[in-house]
Enzyme design. Structure first.
Site, PDB file in Angstrom:
ATOM      1  N   ARG A 324       0.892  -1.183  -0.027  1.00  0.00           N
ATOM      2  CA  ARG A 324       0.066   0.061   0.020  1.00  0.00           C
ATOM      3  C   ARG A 324       0.903   1.184   0.043  1.00  0.00           C
ATOM      4  NH1 ARG A 324      -5.441   1.573   0.943  1.00  0.00           N
ATOM      5  NH2 ARG A 324      -6.262  -0.605   0.976  1.00  0.00           N
ATOM      6  N   GLU A 726      -9.543   6.039   7.261  1.00  0.00           N
ATOM      7  CA  GLU A 726      -8.389   6.318   7.029  1.00  0.00           C
ATOM      8  C   GLU A 726      -8.058   7.412   6.211  1.00  0.00           C
ATOM      9  OE1 GLU A 726      -6.211   1.972   7.062  1.00  0.00           O
ATOM     10  OE2 GLU A 726      -7.808   2.034   5.437  1.00  0.00           O
TER      11      GLU A 726
END
Length: 775
Positions: A324, A726
């Protein structure tokens, strides 16, 4: 019969959807009646577990004498790894996480044995009385040392596109640099805690503060050497998680379960704060290197980026976390021909783990660093450079890993925030202020966020739900997501209430339980509402089809016409109260219970080619931050923050704003004050609230404006909303960039200061002195 589709949203009706409904536990939480694991009434047989840990960082266990532990007051049982009846490795995805030490010392503070006693105090005292002898070896404690030793928990991965070397060879301008990015302690309000209650034979009930009940179920079953159906895990709410309870909660549940099985007594294991900080993983520290090619106008032509994650002693979730980070080194920008490398490095530290953003922040900050470097090299304003390089029709809409961006909204978000926050007027004012202020320098930055939504591990992108309607019309919902304060249960309740056309007080969302909805994914990756909301909606539609068929038979209308709204079911001029239709359905022997399921479409990623679509969609946003820096001390204040964030169609604006505000402040802490420190031996020394500084209320600026960017998600997410957990965390990178902007004014904005994160006052002062040539 044609399947019913998503219930249309009509703001004129009494549906709670799209409204700022209060958090479903708000009153209970502020009154102190919300029940957490440690509040569950204690069974008569309850006893307490604790662990004894290593005082060395690397080596081998040579001798272990537990006689003094056994003789300590109140002790009931003591176990080592040899006493575990089943699996001893509890690694979340890959192996490497022994439940207790297995000869090799992996990090300072690694649990060696566990002790059970009548009281919590007795267990903790007994755990300190073991005699242990180790042969020590030289530990690997830094990313640099791990790179030099080629020490990795997983293989290096890379991807890219274009002829990068040719681009660099012909580029008008190039630059390169290094950026150190520190880790972060989760600092959840409720620490790690589990309660194991033995049931008949080898069955076990587990109450745990975990983001991943199904993983706890699996690991407890494997450790006890029983089938999964013998273990039931219940999780009503957490006092915060932030990723620290995704994989890290299982060890304590497993140890409690082993003791419970051995003694046939209920066992609680709750880590004290200092122990919790010592034995659980953090956000991964990263060391990042970049080289960029660009032209005199500030346009990016190419980039070579290497991200190196310090994973600690085991893989845990690090493979996906570093992936990620790699996927986000471009952030909102078209970098041109690009090559990205990601190392997963093994060190003698606690195994670092998931944290809000899951590696994305550590990659995304590199993109903002590169934009600042281009700005200083070309003499342009950083916002000008950012806007010039945004993804869009002119620059291209394809990422370095080959994923097309299907919603072009970045430029619109920035333009609106730029105008609303009066960026350019403030820029001129700040330049004028800095020119006449020799000590205090102000900085300003406006930075965007483009964050991918989905688990990068494809199989986790699925969810289930279970809905019961009782004969009085009340509805009970169970789903696979966990409530950690973020309002997931509230949003699920709103979705179900809207689908059935009833008020929110008719909905009860129950504890997450593995014996109601099986094989659940963790509540992480900002996907809680996306996945579980769709699963709950799917269950609603199944029941509504049955009810619509009954209504159509009774009133001779087509089922397609039936509408559920305002507490009634209606079609063709006929109407029944919802509760009456439920009574009719029960008497007609129609099932009023259904399961629901959802899996995210379109996503895939091919590691061999380094290309694919790892994300269903992107959430976006932008933040403007203004700071004041004291150039004599390095101290600074955050003066103003303006945020415009993209949540698609907001299911609950109040909860979404709360997540944006909280995420931003937590991100600000990561980048400014939260400084993890280990001593030369590898022992964590920032292990309590006195030595580790999280943001306080006084760090929140008086000027803190948050607005929602009102544009529906182009993808078919739940009511075209977007994830909000997030992405706002990374809006705080604007604070770090603003601090750099203030420092750069010392050298008339000609150089981009070298400022590692977290930017503590000491590091800020060092960066200022370096620009002044005083380092």
């Amino acid at each position: 019969m044609r399947k019913l589709v998503e219930q249309p949203i009509n703001k004129a009706d009494t549906s709670p959807l799209l409204r700022s409904e209060k958090h479903e536990s708000a009153i209970r939480q502020v009154s102190g009646s919300a029940r957490y694991v440690d509040d569950i009434p204690a069974p008569d047989s309850l006893c307490y577990a604790s662990v004894g840990v290593t005082n060395v960082t690397s080596g081998q266990l040579e001798a272990l004498d537990l006689s003094s532990v056994w003789q300590s007051p109140g002790v009931i049982d003591v176990i080592t790894i040899d006493d575990i009846p089943g699996h001893t490795d509890i690694g979340a995805v890959f192996g490497g996480d022994p439940i207790l030490l297995d000869k090799e010392v992996k990090f300072h503070g690694q649990p060696v044995f566990a002790v059970l006693a009548e009281t919590e105090e007795q267990a903790r005292i007994a755990a300190t009385r073991a005699q242990m002898r180790f042969s020590q070896s030289e530990p690997l404690l830094t990313t640099e040392a791990a790179l030099a030793a080629d020490s990795k928990v997983r293989p290096t991965h890379e991807f890219g596109r274009g002829d990068v070397e040719a681009t660099f060879n012909h580029a008008p301008l190039t630059a390169s640099g290094h950026l150190s990015v520190g880790g972060q302690e989760h600092m959840y309000l409720e620490g790690q805690v589990s309660l194991a209650i033995p049931e008949e034979e080898d069955r076990m009930s587990i109450f745990t503060s975990s983001q991943h009940p199904s993983e706890v179920q699996k690991l407890v079953a494997e450790v006890l050497d029983v089938k999964l159906h013998r273990v039931a895990v219940d999780m009503r709410r957490m006092g915060g998680g932030f990723g620290g309870k995704e994989s890290q909660a299982a060890q304590w549940a497993c140890l409690a379960a082993v003791f419970a099985l051995r003694t046939r007594r209920a066992v609680k294991m709750r880590l004290p704060r200092m122990m919790d900080m010592q034995v659980t993983g953090k956000r991964h520290p990263f060391e990042n290197d970049y080289a960029i090619a660009f032209n005199e106008q500030g346009k990016m032509l190419g980039a070579k980026i290497t991200v190196s994650g310090n994973c600690g002693h085991s893989p845990d979730l690090s493979d996906a976390i570093v992936d990620r980070a790699m996927f986000h080194v471009d952030n909102a920008y078209q970098l041109g021909d690009t090559h990205v490398v990601g190392h997963r490095l093994k060190t003698n530290m606690v195994s670092h783990t998931a944290f809000r953003g899951f590696g994305g922040p550590q990659g995304l900050i590199v993109a903002e660093q590169m934009m600042d470097v281009v700005a200083r090299k070309t003499g342009l304003d950083p916002l000008t450079v950012r806007k010039l390089n945004l993804y869009g029709p002119q620059n291209g809409m394809t990422t370095p890993y080959g994923m097309p961006l299907e919603q072009d909204i970045l430029a619109d978000i920035i333009a609106k925030l730029e105008a609303d926050s009066e960026y350019w007027q403030r820029r001129e004012q700040i330049r004028a202020y800095n020119a006449q202020s020799p000590i205090i320098k102000k900085g300003l930055a406006l930075t965007p966020v483009k964050f991918g939504i989905s688990f990068t591990a494809k199989h986790l992108n699925q969810a289930g739900a279970l809905i019961h309607i009782y004969t009085d019309g009340s509805i009970q919902v169970n789903h696979g997501g966990t409530e950690m304060g973020q309002g997931l249960h509230t949003k699920i309740g709103q979705i179900v209430a809207h689908e059935f056309g009833v008020t929110l007080d008719n909905i009860e969302v129950t504890s997450t339980r593995t014996d109601k909805v099986p094989n659940t994914s963790p509540t992480a990756a900002s996907s809680g509402t996306d996945l579980n909301g769709k699963a709950a909606q799917n269950a609603c539609i199944t029941i509504k089809e049955r009810l619509a068929a009954l209504f159509s038979e009774e009133f001779n209308v087509t089922a397609d016409e039936v509408i559920f709204a305002n507490g009634h079911v209606m079609a063709g001029g006929h109407s029944l109260p919802f509760t009456q239709l439920i009574q009719n359905a029960y008497m007609a022997r129609i099932s009023l219970s259904a399961t629901g399921y959802y899996r995210t479409p379109k996503i895939f990623y091919d590691r061999d080619t380094g290309s694919g679509r790892p994300f269903f969609y992107f959430a976006n946003g932008a933040a403007g931050a203004e700071v004041s820096v004291d150039t004599l001390t390095g101290e600074y204040t955050l003066d103003k923050v303006d945020i415009l964030h993209d949540v698609g169609t907001s299911l609950n604006p109040a909860i979404d704003r709360g997540q944006i505000e909280g995420g931003f402040i937590q991100g600000m802490g990561w980048l400014t004050s939260e400084d993890l420190r280990w001593d030369d031996s590898g022992r964590l020394i920032s292990n309590n609230m006195a030595t580790y500084k999280i943001p306080a209320i006084g760090d929140t600026p008086d000027h803190f404006n948050v607005a929602l960017f009102d544009r529906p998600n182009a993808e078919d997410s739940i009511y075209h909303s977007k994830a909000v957990g997030e992405p706002p965390f990374m809006l705080a990178i604007s604070v770090w960039c603003a601090i750099k902007d203030a420092i750069a004014s010392v050298a008339d904005y000609q150089q981009d200061p070298a400022l590692p994160a977290p930017a503590t006052p000491e590091k800020v002062l060092m960066a200022i002195n370096a620009l002044r040539g005083e380092a």
